[in-house]
Design a protein around this motif. Structure first.
Motif, PDB file in Angstrom:
ATOM      1  N   GLY A 123       0.774  -1.162  -0.161  1.00 39.62           N
ATOM      2  CA  GLY A 123       0.035  -0.102   0.075  1.00 39.62           C
ATOM      3  C   GLY A 123       1.063   1.110  -0.105  1.00 39.62           C
ATOM      4  O   GLY A 123       0.523   2.285  -0.847  1.00 39.62           O
ATOM      5  N   LEU A 124       1.877   1.299   0.727  1.00 40.12           N
ATOM      6  CA  LEU A 124       2.799   2.527   0.851  1.00 40.12           C
ATOM      7  C   LEU A 124       3.702   2.590  -0.663  1.00 40.12           C
ATOM      8  O   LEU A 124       3.756   3.701  -1.101  1.00 40.12           O
ATOM      9  N   GLU A 125       3.815   1.296  -1.218  1.00 40.82           N
ATOM     10  CA  GLU A 125       4.642   1.528  -2.585  1.00 40.82           C
ATOM     11  C   GLU A 125       3.534   1.988  -3.673  1.00 40.82           C
ATOM     12  O   GLU A 125       3.901   3.014  -4.460  1.00 40.82           O
ATOM     13  N   GLN A 126       2.238   1.825  -3.588  1.00 41.42           N
ATOM     14  CA  GLN A 126       1.181   2.294  -4.373  1.00 41.42           C
ATOM     15  C   GLN A 126       0.906   3.756  -4.237  1.00 41.42           C
ATOM     16  O   GLN A 126       0.960   4.601  -5.040  1.00 41.42           O
ATOM     17  N   ASN A 127       1.101   4.167  -2.917  1.00 42.67           N
ATOM     18  CA  ASN A 127       0.877   5.723  -2.698  1.00 42.67           C
ATOM     19  C   ASN A 127       2.124   6.579  -3.249  1.00 42.67           C
ATOM     20  O   ASN A 127       1.791   7.611  -3.880  1.00 42.67           O
ATOM     21  N   LEU A 128       3.227   5.860  -3.013  1.00 40.42           N
ATOM     22  CA  LEU A 128       4.506   6.738  -3.348  1.00 40.42           C
ATOM     23  C   LEU A 128       4.165   6.608  -4.922  1.00 40.42           C
ATOM     24  O   LEU A 128       4.638   7.834  -5.390  1.00 40.42           O
ATOM     25  N   GLU A 129       3.852   5.644  -5.622  1.00 40.09           N
ATOM     26  CA  GLU A 129       4.005   5.542  -7.146  1.00 40.09           C
ATOM     27  C   GLU A 129       2.867   6.704  -7.547  1.00 40.09           C
ATOM     28  O   GLU A 129       3.055   7.289  -8.438  1.00 40.09           O
ATOM     29  N   GLU A 130       1.475   6.777  -6.869  1.00 36.33           N
ATOM     30  CA  GLU A 130       0.679   7.745  -7.419  1.00 36.33           C
ATOM     31  C   GLU A 130       1.307   9.209  -7.073  1.00 36.33           C
ATOM     32  O   GLU A 130       0.844  10.211  -7.842  1.00 36.33           O
ATOM     33  N   ALA A 131       1.850   9.174  -5.873  1.00 34.76           N
ATOM     34  CA  ALA A 131       2.462  10.759  -5.664  1.00 34.76           C
ATOM     35  C   ALA A 131       3.461  11.040  -6.629  1.00 34.76           C
ATOM     36  O   ALA A 131       3.571  12.284  -6.995  1.00 34.76           O
ATOM     37  N   LEU A 132       4.354   9.987  -7.110  1.00 29.29           N
ATOM     38  CA  LEU A 132       5.292  10.254  -8.182  1.00 29.29           C
ATOM     39  C   LEU A 132       4.588  10.879  -9.505  1.00 29.29           C
ATOM     40  O   LEU A 132       5.324  11.560 -10.148  1.00 29.29           O
ATOM     41  N   LYS A 133       3.560  10.194  -9.819  1.00 30.50           N
ATOM     42  CA  LYS A 133       2.874  10.493 -10.998  1.00 30.50           C
ATOM     43  C   LYS A 133       2.373  11.996 -11.006  1.00 30.50           C
ATOM     44  O   LYS A 133       2.537  12.646 -11.941  1.00 30.50           O
ATOM     45  N   ILE A 134       1.885  12.245  -9.911  1.00 34.73           N
ATOM     46  CA  ILE A 134       1.366  13.603  -9.782  1.00 34.73           C
ATOM     47  C   ILE A 134       2.534  14.733  -9.705  1.00 34.73           C
ATOM     48  O   ILE A 134       2.281  15.862 -10.487  1.00 34.73           O
ATOM     49  N   VAL A 135       3.707  14.391  -9.213  1.00 27.15           N
ATOM     50  CA  VAL A 135       4.901  15.400  -9.230  1.00 27.15           C
ATOM     51  C   VAL A 135       5.177  15.366 -10.612  1.00 27.15           C
ATOM     52  O   VAL A 135       5.551  16.440 -11.192  1.00 27.15           O
ATOM     53  N   ARG A 136       5.491  14.291 -11.229  1.00 31.61           N
ATOM     54  CA  ARG A 136       6.050  14.446 -12.666  1.00 31.61           C
ATOM     55  C   ARG A 136       5.036  15.087 -13.608  1.00 31.61           C
ATOM     56  O   ARG A 136       5.204  16.081 -14.388  1.00 31.61           O
ATOM     57  N   GLY A 137       3.533  15.044 -13.513  1.00 29.17           N
ATOM     58  CA  GLY A 137       2.748  15.581 -14.183  1.00 29.17           C
ATOM     59  C   GLY A 137       2.801  17.075 -13.967  1.00 29.17           C
ATOM     60  O   GLY A 137       2.736  18.036 -14.860  1.00 29.17           O
ATOM     61  N   ARG A 138       3.066  17.602 -12.686  1.00 24.19           N
ATOM     62  CA  ARG A 138       3.143  19.063 -12.556  1.00 24.19           C
ATOM     63  C   ARG A 138       4.536  19.420 -13.131  1.00 24.19           C
ATOM     64  O   ARG A 138       4.613  20.562 -13.655  1.00 24.19           O
ATOM     65  N   LYS A 139       5.534  18.728 -12.988  1.00 25.10           N
ATOM     66  CA  LYS A 139       6.772  19.035 -13.533  1.00 25.10           C
ATOM     67  C   LYS A 139       6.435  19.428 -15.091  1.00 25.10           C
ATOM     68  O   LYS A 139       6.993  20.246 -15.713  1.00 25.10           O
ATOM     69  N   TYR A 140       6.056  18.438 -15.842  1.00 31.20           N
ATOM     70  CA  TYR A 140       5.893  18.607 -17.082  1.00 31.20           C
ATOM     71  C   TYR A 140       4.935  19.810 -17.472  1.00 31.20           C
ATOM     72  O   TYR A 140       5.273  20.504 -18.505  1.00 31.20           O
ATOM     73  N   HIS A 141       4.008  20.006 -16.764  1.00 28.58           N
ATOM     74  CA  HIS A 141       3.230  21.081 -16.971  1.00 28.58           C
ATOM     75  C   HIS A 141       4.070  22.392 -16.991  1.00 28.58           C
ATOM     76  O   HIS A 141       3.886  23.423 -17.883  1.00 28.58           O
ATOM     77  N   VAL A 142       4.658  22.685 -15.860  1.00 29.88           N
ATOM     78  CA  VAL A 142       5.650  23.858 -15.749  1.00 29.88           C
ATOM     79  C   VAL A 142       6.582  23.721 -16.942  1.00 29.88           C
ATOM     80  O   VAL A 142       7.037  25.011 -17.423  1.00 29.88           O
TER      81      VAL A 142
END
Length: 228
Positions: A123-142
């Protein structure tokens, strides 16, 4: 003839009820003050209307807190125990939430993982993967936003450069069509005319005069410089 006896029951009309409360509140406040002055009594009075408005009275020789403290001493009733217990329960609940959040933050940083089983780790791994996707999406948007901004700046610079080059070419073309000539004061004297260029769409004339007046007699007369 005296007034008729008023039946003591709830007044259903809200307006009449509020008017009656206001009148009787003033009366009871007056009686409490008289009791304080006449009998040297310590009186505390609290009232809440049906609209939840507070009205209070306390003798000048004391205050509400002292009255409550004396009441607790005389009756043995702790007025604050229930409130204190409620506050303590709230504090314990918030403290537990704070501890859980701190532990979760440490686990996301890779700490305190020894007590977790397989499902908790997954569960912790899945949460980290979801958080990583959000961070990457924000980075590409910037990055995309900054790229578009730079493209607009480059395009504006190119347009400015083109305009400057066009203006420079126009200036050079005008200079090529200007003809300069040195013309003697005598318009009929061909030998005195020194043509520096031939042709031209326009001519500008200047008169050249020696700075020394005595040079006129030595053959240095007035001359004209014309720009054609």
């Amino acid at each position: 003839m005296g007034r008729g006896k008023i039946e003591i029951k709830k007044i259903e009309n809200s307006t009449n009820r509020q008017v009656t409360y206001s009148k009787r509140r003033s009366g009871i406040m007056k009686k409490a003050n008289e009791l304080t002055v006449l009998c040297d009594a310590e009186v505390s009075l609290l009232m809440f209307s049906s609209t939840h408005k507070l009205s209070e009275f306390c003798s000048e020789s004391t205050n509400q807190k002292k009255i409550f403290d004396r009441y607790q001493q005389m009756t043995g009733i702790n007025l604050w125990s229930a409130q204190y217990e409620k506050m303590q329960n709230t504090f314990n609940h918030l403290s537990q939430i704070n501890r859980n959040l701190r532990r979760e933050i440490k686990q996301r940083m890779g700490e305190e993982l020894d007590g977790l089983d397989f499902n908790e780790l997954r569960g912790l791994e899945q949460n980290l993967e979801e958080a990583l996707k959000i961070v990457r999406g924000r980075k590409y948007h910037v990055i995309g936003t900054q790229t578009e901004t730079y493209k607009k700046k480059v395009k504006n610079s190119e347009e400015t450069n083109k305009n400057l080059l066009r203006d420079l070419v126009n200036i050079e073309m005008k200079d090529e069509h200007q003809v300069y000539g040195y013309i003697d004061d005598d318009p009929n004297s061909y030998e005195g005319g020194l043509a520096l260029a031939n042709g031209g769409s326009s001519m500008y004339e200047f008169r050249v005069q020696p700075s020394q007046p005595n040079l006129h007699g030595m053959g240095y007369g007035l001359h004209e410089l014309r720009l054609a």
